[in-house]
Design a protein around this motif. Structure first.
Motif: not given
Length: 425
Positions: A242-243, A245-246, A238-239
């Motif tokens: 998210r990374k 996507e950022r 998940k991290i």
């Protein structure tokens, strides 16, 4: 009623004649049409009950087995119970098995070819004394190690289990020590006999110990530890998502900021092009210079008036001397290539905001059609434009002059760019 009583009392059933009921004849089979391609005479000869088969004389079929015999290509071969020896064994043991009678009795046992043995390096006493001496290993221990490796085909777990420590004063050896000694001796013998260094296997006992410890820890984990590891792996995934996507959003923001700078530069370029276009229009609007042909100059001495003829049309000056009519003034600007081919203004393409289509059509058209939003603009962007226009107290449909249309379209394009930046952040 009488018949019912007689039936109950079972009287007169034998004396009464039986009534024969006539059954209506029914067609045994529906009429079947003659198939295409079958002649009429052949179809007439075929049986009506079973039209798929022609009528044949009934014949008695011979009695057969319940299951028909298998039709073998060859006859049944004879087999014999004979003795054989396995050449892979060294104890000359004799065994028996079934073999075809036609086979050669001296034929080698076919499964002996699968008996593969490891080819171990050998050494002499002089080679051991010169190259293979080790303070932790004696020659007897090394010979015993190679003997066990030959017997058990380099299965070091079995070699370690069969290691007899009593022969060497109770000195036990670990698996890592046995492997290290074997591969060191083998590598040295290969190097002596001229083998390539890249093909020599190098064993690292420390790495092997750490590997075995890690495997033992992995095998001895509890159920709670396994579940915790699975949970941590899912969180790590998940991290990473998210990374990514950022990073994607940061790239989009940088693109939008770059596009905003390009948009400002394009506006400046557009204004410069418009100014040049207006200048070229004014130059083209001036009359072209023509050669002045003075056909007649007449001076009236009575009233003092001066008449100047330019071309074919004479023009009179005013009563005062020295004043020349404006029509006699010619432009001193020379003709240039720009006057012949005026610059056509083309707007710079914008990578963001709103791209308004060209409304150049033949015939009459309304200028207000230039302010119409294209279909590519979504409902959310339209609502954002209307909301910001209400806050700025600007009409949604202003008076469509040329300047108002250009500025109004630029304003809405900037609003859309601002909206995209807010969404990206």
């Amino acid at each position: 009623m009488n018949s019912d009583v007689r039936d109950i009392l079972e009287i007169g059933e034998q004396n009464q004649p039986k009534q024969i009921k006539k059954k209506k004849s029914k067609r045994s089979a529906e009429s079947i049409k003659r198939p295409q391609g079958v002649h009429r005479e052949v179809w007439g000869l075929m049986s009506k009950d079973d039209p798929d088969q022609p009528p044949l004389i009934p014949a008695e079929e011979p009695q057969l087995y319940k299951h028909p015999k298998a039709k073998l290509r060859y006859g049944v071969r004879k087999w014999r119970w004979i003795e054989f020896k396995n050449p892979a064994r060294t104890d000359s043991a004799t065994f028996c098995h079934w073999r075809c009678a036609n086979d050669d009795p001296d034929k080698e046992y076919p499964f002996a070819k699968y008996n593969k043995k490891a080819q171990l390096s050998t050494y002499t006493d002089s080679e051991y004394a010169s190259y293979l001496k080790d303070d932790n290993w004696t020659k007897e221990e090394t010979d015993y190690l190679f003997e066990l490796c030959q017997v058990y085909d380099l299965r070091f777990f079995v070699v370690h289990d069969r290691w007899d420590a009593e022969k060497f004063q109770g000195k036990n050896r670990t698996i890592e020590e046995l492997k290290d000694r074997y591969y060191k001796v083998t590598g040295m013998m290969q190097k002596i006999r001229g083998a390539d260094d890249s093909k020599i296997y190098v064993f690292d006992p420390e790495h092997e110990k750490k590997r075995r410890e890690q495997l033992e820890k992995l095998f001895n984990r509890t159920k709670e530890q396994v579940e915790e590891e699975i949970y941590l792996i899912e969180e790590l995934k998940k991290i990473e998502v998210r990374k990514k996507e950022r990073e994607k959003k940061q790239q989009e923001v940088s693109k939008l900021l770059t596009a905003a700078g390009d948009l400002e530069n394009s506006k400046i370029t557009n204004n410069n092009l418009k100014a040049k276009q207006i200048e070229n229009k004014t130059v083209n609007a001036l009359p072209k210079p023509s050669k002045l042909k003075q056909r007649k100059n007449s001076v009236n001495s009575n009233d003092g008036s001066i008449s100047v003829v330019i071309g074919n049309r004479p023009s009179k000056s005013s009563q005062s001397e020295g004043l020349i009519s404006p029509s006699s003034v010619t432009s001193s600007v020379p003709e240039s290539k720009s006057s012949k081919k005026p610059i056509v203004f083309k707007p710079v393409s914008e990578s963001t905001g709103i791209k308004f289509p060209d409304t150049k059509v033949s015939g009459v058209s309304l200028r207000s059609s230039r302010t119409k939003l294209p279909q590519s603009v979504g409902l959310k962007k339209i609502k954002a434009i209307e909301q910001l226009l209400d806050e700025l107290q600007i009409e949604h449909k202003p008076i469509a002059t040329e300047t108002v249309c250009d500025n109004f379209n630029d304003l809405r394009s900037d609003i859309v760019l601002l909206y995209e930046l807010q969404q990206a952040l």
